[in-house]
Design an enzyme around this catalytic site. Sequence first.
Site, PDB file in Angstrom:
ATOM      1  N   SER A 175      16.022   7.673   4.658  1.00 51.62           N
ATOM      2  CA  SER A 175      15.754   6.266   4.312  1.00 51.62           C
ATOM      3  C   SER A 175      16.267   5.358   5.435  1.00 51.62           C
ATOM      4  O   SER A 175      15.833   5.506   6.570  1.00 51.62           O
ATOM      5  CB  SER A 175      16.367   5.944   2.945  1.00 51.62           C
ATOM      6  OG  SER A 175      15.844   4.758   2.420  1.00 51.62           O
ATOM      7  N   ASP A 178       6.966   9.201  -3.368  1.00 47.95           N
ATOM      8  CA  ASP A 178       7.989   8.477  -2.592  1.00 47.95           C
ATOM      9  C   ASP A 178       7.644   7.001  -2.442  1.00 47.95           C
ATOM     10  O   ASP A 178       6.489   6.632  -2.218  1.00 47.95           O
ATOM     11  CB  ASP A 178       8.076   9.108  -1.190  1.00 47.95           C
ATOM     12  CG  ASP A 178       9.419   8.929  -0.522  1.00 47.95           C
ATOM     13  OD1 ASP A 178      10.059   7.881  -0.734  1.00 47.95           O
ATOM     14  OD2 ASP A 178       9.804   9.841   0.225  1.00 47.95           O
ATOM     15  N   HIS A 206      11.758   9.790  -3.528  1.00 49.78           N
ATOM     16  CA  HIS A 206      12.461   9.339  -2.325  1.00 49.78           C
ATOM     17  C   HIS A 206      13.654  10.222  -1.942  1.00 49.78           C
ATOM     18  O   HIS A 206      14.212  10.051  -0.865  1.00 49.78           O
ATOM     19  CB  HIS A 206      12.934   7.895  -2.554  1.00 49.78           C
ATOM     20  CG  HIS A 206      13.393   7.183  -1.326  1.00 49.78           C
ATOM     21  ND1 HIS A 206      12.613   7.061  -0.189  1.00 49.78           N
ATOM     22  CD2 HIS A 206      14.557   6.531  -1.044  1.00 49.78           C
ATOM     23  CE1 HIS A 206      13.275   6.363   0.722  1.00 49.78           C
ATOM     24  NE2 HIS A 206      14.455   6.050   0.236  1.00 49.78           N
TER      25      HIS A 206
END
Length: 309
Positions: free
Chosen positions: A121, A261, A288
């Site tokens: 991320s 995601d 995610h």
Amino acid sequence: MSYAEPHTIEAEVDFKVEGAGKPCKTWYIIFGDLKSGVRPLVCLHGGPGAAHNYIRPMRFLATTHSIPVIMYDQLGIGNSTHLPEKLGDGTFWTVSLFLAELDNLLQHLGIQDSYDLLGQSWGGMLGACHAITQPKGLHRLVIADSPASMKMWVIAADGLRQDLPPEVQETLLKHEADGTTDSPEYAAAMDVFYQRYVCRVQPYPKDWNDTEAAIKADGTVYLTMNGPSEFFITGTLKDFDIVEEVHKIKVPTLLLNGKYDEATDYVMGPFFRSIEKIKWVRFAESSHTPQLEETDEFLRVVGGYLKAE
């Protein structure tokens, strides 16, 4: 599958930060043996300001593939120095600050001439920025669930929000408009999004809950750079865009995201189109956080990629 716990070493490194007003330290943990002769993997957590806990399943690469794994809490969160007095200070909390922290840790550990890097991320955004500078010791890069452009991230998030129940959408919009995103109602509506697009394991795993607790205890970095949620970006990263620089990444790179995601294929696309030595793997049952949602497959894919020559 259960895995044997690798040997660990926890420590801190001094991190001199101009403008901090006090001494700062970066806490880190090493899984496995840095002296084994196997190239180590440095893992960068997300947020910004989300603490390392939710990426802890990556430590089992030390067990499954004998890869030494290094994690750390970035400045401002977890076990590293907190600076709550810097809440809202966008001139202090910058990408450059966290790049300097990474360089400081690499030098301290003496691995700056040979290492792999995995960023998840925000960590993938940071890892990409590091790789763009073409550091001589970086061998392979893994970008997991990350955008090259926050404007593209917001476009994708807005699309995902349209699929939420109408009453959830209304609650989110109301509190965002009223500036009451700290309300329990907003948190409950936000969690509907999270259960679909951020972590589909329910109840949430302990590692996830530990990171959430860390953010709740000190949201300084997250609120300043990101904003109140994963999909309502009001912080300094809202203008983050490295699309035109991604081609400077010259090391072999593995892209990862999940079928569900919030880092959609649209979001990941710029990396795939611009990095020459690129491989892309999508996890069929993940959103995610595939390291939590499909741990076995995550370890197989990442470990196999890093050990392939």
